[in-house]
Motif scaffolding. Structure first.
Motif, PDB file in Angstrom:
ATOM      1  N   ALA A   1       0.832  -1.208   0.000  1.00 35.91           N
ATOM      2  CA  ALA A   1       0.000   0.000   0.000  1.00 35.91           C
ATOM      3  C   ALA A   1       0.868   1.260   0.000  1.00 35.91           C
ATOM      4  O   ALA A   1       0.529   2.255  -0.644  1.00 35.91           O
ATOM      5  CB  ALA A   1      -0.932  -0.006   1.214  1.00 35.91           C
TER       6      ALA A   1
ATOM      7  N   LYS B   1       1.421   4.147  -3.626  1.00 37.18           N
ATOM      8  CA  LYS B   1       1.255   5.605  -3.682  1.00 37.18           C
ATOM      9  C   LYS B   1       2.467   6.310  -4.298  1.00 37.18           C
ATOM     10  O   LYS B   1       2.465   7.532  -4.435  1.00 37.18           O
ATOM     11  CB  LYS B   1       1.033   6.146  -2.266  1.00 37.18           C
ATOM     12  CG  LYS B   1      -0.308   5.728  -1.675  1.00 37.18           C
ATOM     13  CD  LYS B   1      -0.557   6.463  -0.358  1.00 37.18           C
ATOM     14  CE  LYS B   1      -1.718   5.840   0.388  1.00 37.18           C
ATOM     15  NZ  LYS B   1      -1.396   5.532   1.782  1.00 37.18           N
TER      16      LYS B   1
ATOM     17  N   ASP C   1       4.789  10.958  -5.590  1.00 40.36           N
ATOM     18  CA  ASP C   1       3.864  10.129  -6.380  1.00 40.36           C
ATOM     19  C   ASP C   1       4.047  10.354  -7.887  1.00 40.36           C
ATOM     20  O   ASP C   1       3.442   9.669  -8.703  1.00 40.36           O
ATOM     21  CB  ASP C   1       2.403  10.377  -5.960  1.00 40.36           C
ATOM     22  CG  ASP C   1       1.969  11.820  -6.206  1.00 40.36           C
ATOM     23  OD1 ASP C   1       2.838  12.722  -6.280  1.00 40.36           O
ATOM     24  OD2 ASP C   1       0.756  12.039  -6.333  1.00 40.36           O
TER      25      ASP C   1
END
Ligand SMILES: [Zn+2]
Length: 264
Positions: free
Chosen positions: A118, A122, A156
């Protein structure tokens, strides 16, 4: 703040020192005492870096996730006898001969492989990773009116580039940092990506940021003074053409660019 090359270098060096056997984990402060206790005796299977994030994978399935943030630092200790961890030591990981002390990180926690995934989901592509997909960065630039010099700092968009590398890479490829992302041409983007890969790899190898080509260096590499060997970052004049640099804030950090080499 350390840039991506530092984290990849740590991943490499820590794997060499600690991988394949049970680590001795201790904490000098209460903050990570439980985590250290849980890690103690676990076998380090491997290390991985993605941008400014460092991961250690252990045999129980635990993953140690570290982000150094602005002031965090790892210290490699080889001296015998080894000094005791101090109250600032968030975590010490020791093998037979070498210990790594972690001081002042922004993040130091144990996560599951799903939580690791996770975190990584990102992040933008990391030029130092073999699996990096530059098209993801290109797609983000195309959709953005933010300045390229700001986009290069957003993790990102591209992971691992910080303030020194963004100033240097844009100077080398000749793009003004204030140019909107969507006005960067495909050829310029390809040059930015290629230079990011090349510079960050050199950074891992040397464990420092020296962006100048050998023929431009003011003195041999091993005799450079702190901050030398750069074209734009914290310089008064452009290292390529000697024009006085423009200095201004971008993404909250000072940026340097050359009005001659990087025309608006
Ligand atoms: Zn110049």
């Amino acid at each position: 703040m350390p840039e991506g090359h530092t984290i990849h270098r740590l991943a490499r060096d820590q794997a060499r020192d600690l991988q394949g056997r049970g680590v001795e984990a201790t904490a000098g402060q209460a903050r990570f005492a439980e985590g250290a206790e849980r890690l103690h005796g676990q076998v380090l299977l491997g290390t991985e870096a993605w941008g400014k994030h460092l991961f250690h994978e252990y045999d129980s399935g635990d993953v140690l996730h570290v982000h150094l943030g602005l002031i965090g630092k790892f210290f490699r200790r080889t001296a015998e006898p080894r000094p005791e961890p101090t109250p600032t030591t968030r975590l010490r990981l020791a093998g037979d001969e070498v210990a790594w002390d972690l001081i002042g990180p922004m993040t130091c926690r144990l996560v599951s492989p799903d939580e690791q995934a996770a975190v990584v989901a990102k992040l933008g592509p990391d030029p130092l990773r073999r699996d990096a997909d530059p098209e993801r960065m290109w797609a983000k630039l195309q959709r953005s009116s933010k300045p390229i010099g700001l986009l290069m700092m957003e993790q990102d968009v591209v992971a691992g580039v910080g303030n020194v590398y963004r100033s240097e890479i844009l100077n080398i490829v000749g793009v003004d940092p204030r140019r909107p992302g969507r006005q960067v041409t495909r050829d310029e983007f390809d040059a930015i990506w290629a230079e990011a890969v090349r510079q960050l790899k050199l950074g891992v190898k040397r464990n420092r940021i020296v962006t100048m080509a050998p023929e431009d260096l003011p003195r041999p590499l091993n005799r450079l003074r702190r901050g030398e060997g750069r074209y734009a970052y914290k310089q008064e004049a452009c290292g390529r053409c000697q024009t006085v640099l423009d200095v201004y804030p971008l993404a909250g950090r000072t940026t340097w660019s050359c009005p001659t080499c990087q025309p608006a």
